[in-house]
Design a protein around this motif. Structure first.
Motif, PDB file in Angstrom:
ATOM      1  N   ALA A   6      -3.292  12.371  29.072  1.00 57.06           N
ATOM      2  CA  ALA A   6      -2.795  11.413  28.086  1.00 57.06           C
ATOM      3  C   ALA A   6      -3.934  10.841  27.251  1.00 57.06           C
ATOM      4  O   ALA A   6      -3.794  10.653  26.034  1.00 57.06           O
ATOM      5  CB  ALA A   6      -2.040  10.289  28.790  1.00 57.06           C
ATOM      6  N   ARG A  15       2.019  14.877  25.531  1.00 56.45           N
ATOM      7  CA  ARG A  15       2.194  13.666  26.352  1.00 56.45           C
ATOM      8  C   ARG A  15       2.681  12.473  25.508  1.00 56.45           C
ATOM      9  O   ARG A  15       2.380  11.333  25.808  1.00 56.45           O
ATOM     10  CB  ARG A  15       0.890  13.286  27.059  1.00 56.45           C
ATOM     11  CG  ARG A  15       0.322  14.337  27.976  1.00 56.45           C
ATOM     12  CD  ARG A  15       1.246  14.618  29.145  1.00 56.45           C
ATOM     13  NE  ARG A  15       0.625  15.494  30.127  1.00 56.45           N
ATOM     14  CZ  ARG A  15       0.701  16.825  30.108  1.00 56.45           C
ATOM     15  NH1 ARG A  15       1.363  17.426  29.132  1.00 56.45           N
ATOM     16  NH2 ARG A  15       0.121  17.555  31.043  1.00 56.45           N
ATOM     17  N   ALA A  31       1.841  11.265  22.663  1.00 54.04           N
ATOM     18  CA  ALA A  31       0.737  10.397  22.253  1.00 54.04           C
ATOM     19  C   ALA A  31       1.122   9.504  21.080  1.00 54.04           C
ATOM     20  O   ALA A  31       0.685   8.350  20.999  1.00 54.04           O
ATOM     21  CB  ALA A  31      -0.476  11.250  21.880  1.00 54.04           C
TER      22      ALA A  31
END
Length: 427
Positions: free
Chosen positions: A249, A343, A345
């Motif tokens: 992440a 992930r 983001a």
């Protein structure tokens, strides 16, 4: 005839010297540095041995020093838009080009890179080539205006220059690239001929003086920083899925912030290394991960006190990009990093003030944890993809609404520099 050939072949075989048995000792015994009793002076195992931690640290410091030297040898004129001569601008019909137009071109390049399947290093180099081409055109136009002559180079559409910059970056970074017909057909919709692309490529290379090897982008510094990320490597070695997910992440959020920084014209005066360090630092704050100034300096070459101004600009860029996504006018970078592979983001809400609940954790972590002992907290179980998308849109809308309320109340976020030049072009 055949009989004579057969007789001649048998005669040659009879005259040939007898075959000798293979020697009992190796041929290497004739070498003065080889002793059959002890073997070679350097064992073969030492040639492929794993370097020690001290050697890896020395190599890492040498590589970082090399990147800084290359960065200093090929700098960019970060204020070229302000130096446009009247009647010789970069816009249509020689009109002055604003930072908003540059942001639109960079956003198109990000989307085009996703269409053709180009990696991030190609995008960073392509944007760097575009800025250097535009800066060279401004300098040439100013020199021609001072001499009272017209610019010798013909005007090139920005979309054509952007596509050619991606094409050149692809060939340089990976040694091969898609055919010119792919860029002409898929990206430019056949509006330009093959000769137009080749002529623009030649003009682009002349503008950068053929010095592609000395152009350093934030991607190079981020690659070096994450190559030896201690938390990620230790987590994968210990088979800790939660810590490895937190490291992933951090990687994708840093990549998202660095690509969002490409949109902002006001980020050009800062060195690529400072932009990469600001993205890494802001990603730690957004995820609530503690990081000391010493750790940040070891990974990026900068401490907290060295990136005050680029960090403030990047934080504001993140706010504006999230706000555009919440208003259903997203940028390509926001859409690119709003996936499960990255992930999610782009779904991380921005920092609006010191009242953000993530900042006290970072401050407390800095005070409590010693240098180098900061660990990533375990992540919670992720909901379904449908809920994640809905939560991402709601989080972005909530951040945009909070930002609007903050502006209406007259209180600006601490450390903010006001609206970005991306949305309020500098005259």
């Amino acid at each position: 005839m055949y009989f004579l050939s057969f007789v001649w072949h048998k005669t040659l075989l009879a005259l040939a010297p007898p075959s000798r048995p293979p020697p009992s000792t190796p041929v290497l015994t004739t070498c003065a540095h080889f002793n059959p009793a002890t073997g070679p002076l350097t064992p073969l195992g030492d040639w492929c041995s794993t370097p020690s931690e001290e050697e890896e640290e020395d190599d890492d410091r040498s590589y970082l020093k090399h990147l800084f030297a290359m960065e200093a040898s090929n700098t960019l004129d970060g204020g070229y838009l302000e130096r446009q001569a009247p009647g010789a601008g970069l816009g249509p019909c020689s009109s002055p080009m604003a930072s908003r137009e540059r942001a639109s071109v960079v956003d198109w390049m990000t989307e085009a890179a996703g269409v053709v399947g180009l990696p991030s290093d190609v995008l960073f180099l392509g944007v760097a080539l575009l800025d250097r081409f535009l800066a060279a055109r401004v300098a040439a136009a100013a020199e021609a205006a001072a001499c009272g002559a017209k610019p010798a180079a013909p005007e090139r559409p920005l979309q054509l220059v952007a596509a050619v910059a991606l094409w050149v970056a692809t060939k340089y970074e990976h040694g091969y690239g898609a055919s010119v017909e792919v860029f002409r057909r898929d990206l430019l919709c056949g509006m330009y001929s093959r000769r137009d692309l080749l002529d623009t490529e030649a003009e682009l290379l002349r503008a950068v003086d053929y010095r592609l090897s000395s152009i350093v982008t934030p991607h190079a510094f981020l690659t070096r920083a994450f190559r030896g990320l201690p938390a990620r490597e230790a987590a994968r070695a210990a088979r800790a899925p939660a810590a490895a997910a937190a490291a992933d992440a951090l990687f994708y959020l840093t990549s998202y912030l660095s690509e969002a920084a490409l949109l902002e014209y006001s980020m050009l005066p800062f060195a690529p290394s400072a932009v990469a360090a600001s993205a890494l630092a802001l990603a730690h704050l957004l995820l609530g991960l503690p990081v000391t100034s010493e750790e940040l300096r070891a990974r990026s070459g900068y401490g907290w006190e060295d990136i005050t101004l680029p960090f403030a600009w990047l934080r504001q860029v993140h706010v504006e990009v999230c706000r555009a996504g919440a208003n259903r006018t997203p940028y390509a970078a926001w859409t690119k990093f709003l996936t499960a592979e990255t992930r999610w983001a782009a779904a991380v809400p921005p920092l609006l003030s010191f009242a953000d609940p993530r900042l006290p954790e970072v401050t407390a972590g800095r005070a409590a944890a010693p240098a180098g002992a900061a660990g990533a907290p375990p992540l919670q179980r992720r909901p379904s993809l449908k809920r994640q998308r809905a939560g991402a849109t709601a989080a972005a809308a909530k951040g945009a609404a909070a930002g609007r309320r903050q502006e209406e109340d007259g209180g600006a976020a601490a450390g903010a520099l006001g609206a970005c030049a991306l949305f309020c072009p500098t005259p």
